[in-house]
Design a protein around this motif. Structure first.
Motif, mmCIF file in Angstrom:
data_model
loop_
_atom_site.group_PDB
_atom_site.id
_atom_site.type_symbol
_atom_site.label_atom_id
_atom_site.label_comp_id
_atom_site.label_asym_id
_atom_site.label_seq_id
_atom_site.Cartn_x
_atom_site.Cartn_y
_atom_site.Cartn_z
ATOM 1 N N PHE A 130 0.953 -1.163 -0.049
ATOM 2 C CA PHE A 130 -0.153 -0.043 0.005
ATOM 3 C C PHE A 130 0.960 1.292 -0.099
ATOM 4 O O PHE A 130 0.382 2.138 -0.607
ATOM 5 C CB PHE A 130 -0.915 0.048 1.173
ATOM 6 N N ILE A 131 1.907 1.011 0.763
ATOM 7 C CA ILE A 131 2.906 2.381 0.882
ATOM 8 C C ILE A 131 3.578 2.638 -0.555
ATOM 9 O O ILE A 131 3.793 3.609 -1.111
ATOM 10 C CB ILE A 131 3.889 2.261 1.721
ATOM 11 N N LYS A 132 3.917 1.556 -1.272
ATOM 12 C CA LYS A 132 4.686 1.453 -2.714
ATOM 13 C C LYS A 132 3.496 1.991 -3.564
ATOM 14 O O LYS A 132 3.824 2.816 -4.544
ATOM 15 C CB LYS A 132 5.027 -0.019 -3.001
ATOM 16 N N LYS A 133 2.169 1.689 -3.331
ATOM 17 C CA LYS A 133 1.351 2.168 -4.371
ATOM 18 C C LYS A 133 1.190 3.824 -3.925
ATOM 19 O O LYS A 133 0.774 4.612 -5.018
ATOM 20 C CB LYS A 133 -0.239 1.575 -4.088
ATOM 21 N N GLY A 134 1.141 4.212 -2.917
ATOM 22 C CA GLY A 134 1.068 5.642 -2.535
ATOM 23 C C GLY A 134 2.282 6.292 -3.159
ATOM 24 O O GLY A 134 2.160 7.426 -3.811
ATOM 25 N N MET A 135 3.426 5.716 -3.299
ATOM 26 C CA MET A 135 4.747 6.564 -3.910
ATOM 27 C C MET A 135 4.663 6.235 -5.253
ATOM 28 O O MET A 135 5.033 7.302 -6.011
ATOM 29 C CB MET A 135 5.923 5.563 -3.402
ATOM 30 N N GLU A 136 3.790 5.256 -6.039
ATOM 31 C CA GLU A 136 3.824 5.322 -7.160
ATOM 32 C C GLU A 136 2.688 6.449 -7.892
ATOM 33 O O GLU A 136 2.855 6.995 -8.990
ATOM 34 C CB GLU A 136 3.183 3.980 -7.791
ATOM 35 N N LEU A 137 1.732 6.716 -7.035
ATOM 36 C CA LEU A 137 0.847 7.698 -7.602
ATOM 37 C C LEU A 137 1.140 8.870 -6.634
ATOM 38 O O LEU A 137 0.360 9.991 -6.886
ATOM 39 C CB LEU A 137 -0.651 7.312 -6.776
ATOM 40 N N ASN A 138 2.365 9.136 -6.158
ATOM 41 C CA ASN A 138 3.088 10.461 -5.659
ATOM 42 C C ASN A 138 2.107 11.055 -4.826
ATOM 43 O O ASN A 138 1.528 12.200 -4.515
ATOM 44 C CB ASN A 138 3.060 11.309 -6.659
ATOM 45 N N TYR A 139 1.627 10.115 -3.729
ATOM 46 C CA TYR A 139 0.769 10.636 -2.710
ATOM 47 C C TYR A 139 1.575 11.605 -1.768
ATOM 48 O O TYR A 139 2.880 11.449 -1.695
ATOM 49 C CB TYR A 139 0.109 9.632 -1.623
ATOM 50 N N GLN A 140 0.854 12.607 -1.074
ATOM 51 C CA GLN A 140 1.566 13.805 -0.520
ATOM 52 C C GLN A 140 1.194 13.751 1.084
ATOM 53 O O GLN A 140 0.080 13.596 1.508
ATOM 54 C CB GLN A 140 1.151 15.224 -1.213
ATOM 55 N N HIS A 141 2.004 13.974 2.027
ATOM 56 C CA HIS A 141 1.932 14.187 3.399
ATOM 57 C C HIS A 141 1.508 15.600 3.653
ATOM 58 O O HIS A 141 2.013 16.350 2.784
ATOM 59 C CB HIS A 141 3.335 14.045 4.276
ATOM 60 N N HIS A 142 0.687 15.770 4.679
ATOM 61 C CA HIS A 142 0.155 16.998 4.768
ATOM 62 C C HIS A 142 0.361 17.155 6.349
ATOM 63 O O HIS A 142 -0.435 16.784 6.922
ATOM 64 C CB HIS A 142 -1.049 17.519 4.368
ATOM 65 N N TRP A 143 1.388 18.207 6.973
ATOM 66 C CA TRP A 143 1.550 18.097 8.171
ATOM 67 C C TRP A 143 1.191 19.462 8.700
ATOM 68 O O TRP A 143 1.466 20.610 8.047
ATOM 69 C CB TRP A 143 3.030 17.729 8.722
ATOM 70 N N ILE A 144 0.873 19.868 10.054
ATOM 71 C CA ILE A 144 0.505 21.035 10.559
ATOM 72 C C ILE A 144 1.390 21.145 11.872
ATOM 73 O O ILE A 144 1.070 20.399 12.718
ATOM 74 C CB ILE A 144 -0.856 20.980 10.839
ATOM 75 N N VAL A 145 1.931 22.592 11.826
ATOM 76 C CA VAL A 145 2.426 23.009 13.138
ATOM 77 C C VAL A 145 1.808 24.327 13.572
ATOM 78 O O VAL A 145 2.125 25.364 12.759
ATOM 79 C CB VAL A 145 4.163 23.087 12.931
ATOM 80 N N ASP A 146 1.397 24.331 14.815
ATOM 81 C CA ASP A 146 0.790 25.615 15.050
ATOM 82 C C ASP A 146 -0.118 26.080 14.156
ATOM 83 O O ASP A 146 -0.232 27.277 13.763
ATOM 84 C CB ASP A 146 1.856 26.519 15.550
ATOM 85 N N ASN A 147 -1.089 25.270 13.664
ATOM 86 C CA ASN A 147 -2.015 25.648 12.886
ATOM 87 C C ASN A 147 -1.642 26.170 11.337
ATOM 88 O O ASN A 147 -2.333 26.652 10.409
ATOM 89 C CB ASN A 147 -3.212 26.787 13.332
ATOM 90 N N MET A 148 -0.290 25.934 11.241
ATOM 91 C CA MET A 148 0.327 26.408 9.964
ATOM 92 C C MET A 148 0.731 25.054 9.183
ATOM 93 O O MET A 148 1.411 24.103 9.713
ATOM 94 C CB MET A 148 1.681 27.085 9.881
ATOM 95 N N PRO A 149 0.338 25.088 7.701
ATOM 96 C CA PRO A 149 0.860 24.021 7.136
ATOM 97 C C PRO A 149 2.221 23.846 6.749
ATOM 98 O O PRO A 149 2.891 25.133 6.459
ATOM 99 C CB PRO A 149 0.065 24.111 5.802
ATOM 100 N N VAL A 150 2.966 22.884 6.879
ATOM 101 C CA VAL A 150 4.480 22.615 6.748
ATOM 102 C C VAL A 150 4.589 22.526 5.256
ATOM 103 O O VAL A 150 3.935 21.460 4.538
ATOM 104 C CB VAL A 150 4.794 21.569 7.513
ATOM 105 N N THR A 151 5.521 23.250 4.851
ATOM 106 C CA THR A 151 5.721 23.500 3.313
ATOM 107 C C THR A 151 7.202 22.714 2.989
ATOM 108 O O THR A 151 7.996 22.512 3.885
ATOM 109 C CB THR A 151 5.802 24.920 2.817
#
Length: 584
Positions: A130-151
């Protein structure tokens, strides 16, 4: 000291005013309250040392299905917590949860291990697939620090840096040697038919100190990271060396170590009020937006000139000639647009359907206008996630009265008498079609296990808002509309319908529909491109000022295009393409 009776009466009013002043000074917009951080051991009531990192759903522009963070076999928090999400966040598919990445303010860490995962081709290979499928489709993490999206920012060319909200799970080098997606950032990612997992992140958190301000501690103003891939040593991780390779076909046990490094930097140039500016620094679309507005204004000026020519030259001349006809010509048959004046206000066969669409259009138009106006004022800031969608849904529910009123007035003008059927269809027809599509899409998302699927509780909430608030308000508007007198027509309608002559090529309904759609589309196609691109790429749309101007120009363009098409068809002694269905 003695107090007079007049002063005694003024004391309660002064006390209420004082309390209201204190309440106003403490008021802030939801989601926009600053949070102060202090070093460990110096905590206060208004200043804390721990900085939690939250994770959101993972998505990809190559796939329509977002997934929750827990769907992938990443490091998870033992005491996982889910912040309370508003209606807009749930509808947009946000699934925010706490993570095991926890920082202490102003305490840098180097290569700190978060967790380790081990995969065996005989037992838990499905998780790795499932992780390899995510890498193949270029899935993106979305992290949040103090209500700010990490870029994640990377250099595209010598003078251009591109930033995206999030970072990829990993990347892939195909069997024929093609380097895909994020694998281009590292020359070591070159082995054919191999996945490269980003199992380490270098995080840089920028803060603004409150030493020279009137508040304690510091406030976070930026959060950036750099994804890395390292094949860690089990005994002593060093966060260096060859990348973490995952073969296409796993034949032996594989151990993956997740780690991070964090660095704190102080900045006096960035203020907390402008901390979202760094997220938008790589998307300077202002020039394109001004070009779009200029293009729209040119179309509006062109249409305005044509309308002015028709109204002040042709139409005025026709009316003057009509008024100066001598008695010997009175018996002659009129021609042109004057020949259909006795039929243009004839009640349509599908009057109720037209009235329902007019009522729903009024409801949606007012909702869009108020939502964009509030967004331009900053009340629907991107920092307050889901506020835009929540505001739109709530406004639509509360605007049932205008929808019912407009629908009832138009239906009564058409000679209709079934106000109950009109109210019921106005409240249920268009929303029912949309909700049915919504349910079908939601069932498909549930079968795929996507995080975009709406929970049952939210569906019940939407139904309660629809039937408990919107439907009664629509009935109220319908009742008020039928209490009013029908709209009086400026001319009398002939009892015998006039036969419509043969259409020419220029008055063909399809040609009119195309012309009536191209002109408004030419005003908003650039704005539409940015909106659809933001939705598809899961990026942030923030240009509400340009969008509001485009909406005003669109309304003017639609009005002028309607005037032109109606005049051309009336002058040809036929009705407009829209009215040929409803108004015959």
């Amino acid at each position: 000291m003695e107090v007079s009776s007049g002063q005694k009466r003024r004391l309660p009013a002064a006390l209420v005013l004082l309390l209201c002043t204190g309440w106003c000074s403490a008021f802030y917009l939801p989601g926009l309250a600053p949070v102060s951080f202090c070093e460990e051991g110096k905590e206060k009531d208004n200043c804390k040392s721990q900085i939690p990192l939250f994770v959101n759903r993972l998505d990809s522009f190559k796939s329509l299905l977002p997934y929750e963070y827990d769907a992938f076999d990443f490091c998870t928090d033992i005491d996982e917590k889910h912040p309370l999400e508003n209606l807009g966040q749930v509808l947009f598919g946000d699934r925010i949860a706490s993570s095991p990445y926890k920082f202490t303010f102003n305490k840098s860490e180097s290569c700190k291990v978060v967790c380790q995962k081990e995969y065996d081709p005989k037992t838990n290979i499905d998780r790795l697939e499932f992780i390899k499928k995510g890498m193949e489709l270029n899935y993106q993490h979305h992290w949040i620090v103090d209500n700010m999206p990490v870029t994640w920012c990377y250099v595209v060319s010598d003078d251009l840096k591109y930033c995206i909200l999030g970072f990829p799970v990993g990347c892939l080098v195909t069997s024929d040697g093609r380097v895909k997606d994020a694998c281009i950032i590292n020359s070591e990612f070159n082995k054919k038919d191999t996945f490269y997992l980003f199992n380490h992140v270098d995080i840089i958190i920028t803060y603004h100190s409150g030493k020279d301000e009137n508040w304690d501690g510091a406030r976070l103003v930026a959060a950036r990271l750099e994804p890395r891939s390292y094949k860690q040593n089990d005994d002593e991780p060093k966060c260096e060396g060859p990348p973490m390779e995952i073969p296409r076909v796993l034949t032996s046990k594989l151990k993956v170590t997740y780690s991070y490094s964090v660095l704190f930097q102080e900045s006096k140039a960035i203020k907390w009020a402008s901390r979202w500016d760094y997220i938008l620094e790589s998307v300077p679309h202002a020039d394109i937006q001004w070009l779009s507005i200029t293009n729209s204004l040119v179309i509006v000026l062109f249409l305005s000139g044509m309308v002015a020519m028709i109204m002040f030259r042709k139409l005025h001349k026709d009316i003057a000639q009509h008024n100066q006809i001598d008695s010997s010509k009175d018996a002659q048959e009129e021609c042109g647009w004057k020949a259909v004046h006795g039929d243009i206000f004839r009640p349509p066969y599908k009057g109720m359907l037209l009235a329902i669409f007019l009522g729903q259009g009024t409801q949606i138009s007012i909702m869009i206008f108020i939502t964009l106006f509030l967004a331009c004022l900053g009340f629907l800031s991107p920092a307050n996630r889901g506020a835009l969608m929540t505001c739109a849904v709530v406004l639509w529910v509360l605007l049932g009265t205008p929808a019912g009123y407009v629908s009832a007035r138009m239906y009564k003008t058409f000679g209709g008498e079934g106000w109950k059927s009109n109210a019921l269809l106005t409240a249920l027809l268009c929303p029912g079609i949309i909700f049915a599509d919504f349910i079908i899409i939601n069932v498909i998302l549930l079968t795929k296990g996507s995080s975009a699927a709406i929970p049952l509780r939210t569906l019940v909430t939407l139904l309660a808002m629809w039937f408990g608030i919107s439907v009664p308000l629509t009935f109220l508007g319908t009742y008020l509309g039928f209490k009013q007198r029908a709209i009086e027509h400026p001319v009398r309608t002939n009892k015998i319908p006039r036969q419509i002559p043969t259409r020419s090529f220029l008055t063909n309904p399809f040609l009119g529909i195309i012309m009536g759609g191209i002109l408004p589309f030419g005003c908003i196609y650039i704005q539409l491109f940015f909106i659809l691109n933001s939705i598809w790429s899961h990026q942030m749309y923030y240009m509400f000022g340009f969008l509001f101007l485009a909406l005003i120009i669109l309304l003017i363009t639609c009005s002028e295009a309607t005037i032109l098409l109606c005049y051309f068809h009336l002058r040809a002694e036929v009705l407009t393409p829209l009215l040929t269905y409803f108004w015959i």
